[in-house]
Design a protein around this motif. Structure first.
Motif, PDB file in Angstrom:
ATOM      1  N   LEU A  70     -28.092  40.562 -26.991  1.00 34.99           N
ATOM      2  CA  LEU A  70     -27.313  39.734 -27.913  1.00 34.99           C
ATOM      3  C   LEU A  70     -26.348  38.819 -27.153  1.00 34.99           C
ATOM      4  N   GLN A  71     -25.654  39.365 -26.165  1.00 38.71           N
ATOM      5  CA  GLN A  71     -24.728  38.542 -25.394  1.00 38.71           C
ATOM      6  C   GLN A  71     -25.463  37.424 -24.665  1.00 38.71           C
ATOM      7  N   ARG A  72     -26.569  37.764 -24.032  1.00 39.22           N
ATOM      8  CA  ARG A  72     -27.333  36.763 -23.279  1.00 39.22           C
ATOM      9  C   ARG A  72     -27.940  35.723 -24.221  1.00 39.22           C
ATOM     10  N   ALA A  73     -28.397  36.157 -25.386  1.00 39.00           N
ATOM     11  CA  ALA A  73     -28.979  35.218 -26.343  1.00 39.00           C
ATOM     12  C   ALA A  73     -27.956  34.197 -26.805  1.00 39.00           C
ATOM     13  N   ARG A  74     -26.728  34.657 -27.135  1.00 34.66           N
ATOM     14  CA  ARG A  74     -25.707  33.720 -27.582  1.00 34.66           C
ATOM     15  C   ARG A  74     -25.363  32.720 -26.468  1.00 34.66           C
ATOM     16  N   ALA A  75     -25.369  33.173 -25.211  1.00 35.49           N
ATOM     17  CA  ALA A  75     -25.108  32.270 -24.093  1.00 35.49           C
ATOM     18  C   ALA A  75     -26.234  31.258 -23.930  1.00 35.49           C
ATOM     19  N   ILE A  76     -27.480  31.738 -23.956  1.00 35.88           N
ATOM     20  CA  ILE A  76     -28.627  30.865 -23.719  1.00 35.88           C
ATOM     21  C   ILE A  76     -28.778  29.824 -24.814  1.00 35.88           C
ATOM     22  N   GLU A  77     -28.728  30.249 -26.071  1.00 37.53           N
ATOM     23  CA  GLU A  77     -29.021  29.317 -27.153  1.00 37.53           C
ATOM     24  C   GLU A  77     -27.948  28.255 -27.317  1.00 37.53           C
ATOM     25  N   ASN A  78     -26.742  28.519 -26.802  1.00 36.05           N
ATOM     26  CA  ASN A  78     -25.646  27.559 -26.926  1.00 36.05           C
ATOM     27  C   ASN A  78     -25.258  26.905 -25.604  1.00 36.05           C
ATOM     28  N   GLY A  79     -25.896  27.306 -24.503  1.00 34.11           N
ATOM     29  CA  GLY A  79     -25.534  26.770 -23.198  1.00 34.11           C
ATOM     30  C   GLY A  79     -24.065  26.970 -22.912  1.00 34.11           C
ATOM     31  N   ALA A  80     -23.577  28.193 -23.130  1.00 33.47           N
ATOM     32  CA  ALA A  80     -22.144  28.470 -23.028  1.00 33.47           C
ATOM     33  C   ALA A  80     -21.901  29.773 -22.273  1.00 33.47           C
ATOM     34  N   TYR A  81     -20.721  29.887 -21.684  1.00 33.40           N
ATOM     35  CA  TYR A  81     -20.281  31.167 -21.134  1.00 33.40           C
ATOM     36  C   TYR A  81     -19.961  32.113 -22.289  1.00 33.40           C
ATOM     37  N   VAL A  82     -20.211  33.392 -22.071  1.00 37.97           N
ATOM     38  CA  VAL A  82     -19.835  34.436 -23.011  1.00 37.97           C
ATOM     39  C   VAL A  82     -18.945  35.437 -22.272  1.00 37.97           C
ATOM     40  N   VAL A  83     -17.797  35.735 -22.857  1.00 36.25           N
ATOM     41  CA  VAL A  83     -16.871  36.723 -22.293  1.00 36.25           C
ATOM     42  C   VAL A  83     -16.657  37.803 -23.338  1.00 36.25           C
ATOM     43  N   SER A  84     -17.040  39.036 -23.003  1.00 28.80           N
ATOM     44  CA  SER A  84     -17.026  40.116 -23.990  1.00 28.80           C
ATOM     45  C   SER A  84     -16.463  41.395 -23.391  1.00 28.80           C
ATOM     46  N   ALA A  85     -15.163  41.606 -23.567  1.00 29.83           N
ATOM     47  CA  ALA A  85     -14.529  42.864 -23.175  1.00 29.83           C
ATOM     48  C   ALA A  85     -14.874  43.929 -24.204  1.00 29.83           C
ATOM     49  N   ALA A  86     -15.090  45.162 -23.747  1.00 30.65           N
ATOM     50  CA  ALA A  86     -15.591  46.203 -24.650  1.00 30.65           C
ATOM     51  C   ALA A  86     -14.800  47.494 -24.521  1.00 30.65           C
ATOM     52  N   GLN A  87     -14.828  48.255 -25.603  1.00 31.02           N
ATOM     53  CA  GLN A  87     -14.420  49.651 -25.559  1.00 31.02           C
ATOM     54  C   GLN A  87     -15.567  50.462 -24.963  1.00 31.02           C
ATOM     55  N   GLY A  88     -15.229  51.487 -24.174  1.00 29.11           N
ATOM     56  CA  GLY A  88     -16.281  52.300 -23.579  1.00 29.11           C
ATOM     57  C   GLY A  88     -15.860  53.733 -23.342  1.00 29.11           C
ATOM     58  N   GLY A  89     -16.630  54.680 -23.889  1.00 27.14           N
ATOM     59  CA  GLY A  89     -16.370  56.092 -23.649  1.00 27.14           C
ATOM     60  C   GLY A  89     -16.282  56.894 -24.933  1.00 27.14           C
ATOM     61  N   LYS A  90     -15.876  58.155 -24.812  1.00 28.48           N
ATOM     62  CA  LYS A  90     -15.708  59.041 -25.956  1.00 28.48           C
ATOM     63  C   LYS A  90     -14.242  58.998 -26.394  1.00 28.48           C
ATOM     64  N   HIS A  91     -14.036  58.657 -27.651  1.00 29.34           N
ATOM     65  CA  HIS A  91     -12.689  58.412 -28.159  1.00 29.34           C
ATOM     66  C   HIS A  91     -12.127  59.628 -28.887  1.00 29.34           C
ATOM     67  N   GLU A  92     -10.808  59.624 -28.990  1.00 31.78           N
ATOM     68  CA  GLU A  92     -10.105  60.728 -29.632  1.00 31.78           C
ATOM     69  C   GLU A  92     -10.524  60.929 -31.082  1.00 31.78           C
ATOM     70  N   ASP A  93     -10.916  59.837 -31.774  1.00 31.40           N
ATOM     71  CA  ASP A  93     -11.290  59.966 -33.185  1.00 31.40           C
ATOM     72  C   ASP A  93     -12.747  60.384 -33.369  1.00 31.40           C
ATOM     73  N   GLY A  94     -13.459  60.675 -32.270  1.00 33.85           N
ATOM     74  CA  GLY A  94     -14.815  61.212 -32.350  1.00 33.85           C
ATOM     75  C   GLY A  94     -15.919  60.223 -32.079  1.00 33.85           C
ATOM     76  N   ARG A  95     -15.638  58.940 -32.102  1.00 38.22           N
ATOM     77  CA  ARG A  95     -16.696  57.959 -31.867  1.00 38.22           C
ATOM     78  C   ARG A  95     -16.983  57.820 -30.379  1.00 38.22           C
ATOM     79  N   GLU A  96     -18.142  57.237 -30.066  1.00 40.42           N
ATOM     80  CA  GLU A  96     -18.503  56.951 -28.687  1.00 40.42           C
ATOM     81  C   GLU A  96     -18.933  55.494 -28.601  1.00 40.42           C
ATOM     82  N   THR A  97     -18.295  54.750 -27.700  1.00 41.34           N
ATOM     83  CA  THR A  97     -18.611  53.334 -27.562  1.00 41.34           C
ATOM     84  C   THR A  97     -19.323  53.074 -26.236  1.00 41.34           C
ATOM     85  N   TYR A  98     -20.017  51.936 -26.200  1.00 43.62           N
ATOM     86  CA  TYR A  98     -20.993  51.671 -25.139  1.00 43.62           C
ATOM     87  C   TYR A  98     -20.390  51.125 -23.858  1.00 43.62           C
ATOM     88  N   GLY A  99     -19.280  50.406 -23.936  1.00 40.59           N
ATOM     89  CA  GLY A  99     -18.733  49.799 -22.729  1.00 40.59           C
ATOM     90  C   GLY A  99     -19.554  48.602 -22.280  1.00 40.59           C
TER      91      GLY A  99
END
Length: 286
Positions: free
Chosen positions: A194-223
């Motif tokens: 998804l990140q690469r597609a948005r960059a390619i189709e628009n000829g633009a840089y994409v900057v995407s900071a993410a949550q990553g790890g197992k969280h206190e509220d029980g969810r798990e994010t990808y990083g």
């Protein structure tokens, strides 16, 4: 147009707003010390709480939010642009805004963006999310002229709706931002493409900071916080699902070159759509 250094701060936010703030502030300082001039944090930088009631007890209005106040001070102290990927901000009407902030080096809030698309899904592993039960969706896309490049603002689930980014690119945005808290399941399946597609189709840089790890509220994010260039190449990535940061050079000339090589935006045309009828089949049945 001169190049500049962008940084993605990766977090594993907990329910403790002040603890999250200490981690994010330290990483912002480290990124700035390594030359970052534009520093982005992930979605829900200030807090990750699945319980609506518990979230409402913890968060504060914009003018009282400690994360926003600290980031404004840091921007001035470090002479950097800080893009708070998003903070949970009470609206005063019983709903919460999932709101991104762009903070200028003089400490002013230069731009805001409220996440438009709500993550209301039931995943195959049994996870169920209803962001619309707590959050009020935004209605307006935001672009802003940084000193080096025009940027477009979006948050997480927005990445699956290409029209936002195409509209921003048509308005001249060469830097598209998608801070996120992707689930591990959806991240493993779709994050990079998804990140690469948005960059390619628009000829633009994409900057995407993410949550990553197992969280206190029980969810798990990808990083896997990413910076992607206008040709779709990943030029920086946080490989581990732990707090940290990555940096990369952003060269606005590369946006012009990508859009000259593949002028998809210039070649785009409006069109109608019709439902084709099988007239031969209809005549045979008659």
């Amino acid at each position: 147009m001169s190049e500049f250094t962008a940084a993605c701060i990766q977090l594993c936010s907990s329910k403790d707003i002040l603890a999250n703030l200490e981690v994010s502030s330290a990483l912002i300082r480290q990124a700035a010390s390594q030359g970052a001039q534009f520093i982005q944090t992930p979605e829900m930088t200030n807090v990750l709480v699945r319980s609506r009631d518990e979230l409402m007890e913890r968060i504060r209005p914009e003018d009282q939010d400690p994360t926003l106040a600290r980031f404004r001070s840091l921007a001035m102290e470090l002479d950097v642009w800080i893009h708070a990927g998003s903070l949970a901000i009470p609206r005063g009407d019983g709903k919460v805004a999932n709101r991104a902030f762009l903070i200028a080096p003089d400490g002013r809030i230069a731009a805001r963006y409220d996440k438009i698309h709500m993550f209301d899904v039931d995943l195959p592993n049994g996870e169920s999310w209803r962001e619309s039960a707590t959050y009020q969706p935004g209605e307006t896309s935001t672009v802003f002229d940084l000193p080096w490049i025009r940027m477009g603002m979006a948050v997480c689930y927005d990445v699956r709706f290409p029209a936002i980014f195409r509209t921003q690119a048509r308005q001249g945005a060469g830097l598209l931002t998608m801070p996120a808290a992707f689930t591990r399941q959806t991240g493993e399946a779709h994050w990079h493409v998804l990140q690469r597609a948005r960059a390619i189709e628009n000829g633009a840089y994409v900057v995407s900071a993410a949550q990553g790890g197992k969280h206190e509220d029980g969810r798990e994010t990808y990083g896997h916080s990413l910076i992607v260039d206008p040709w779709g190449t990943v030029i920086a990535e946080q490989q581990e699902a732990v707090p940290g940061f990555v940096t990369a050079k952003i060269n606005p000339e590369q946006v012009l070159k990508a859009r000259q090589r593949i002028p998809a935006i210039a070649n785009e045309r409006d069109f109608d759509i019709s439902l084709a009828q099988d007239t031969a089949g209809a005549e045979a049945q008659a």
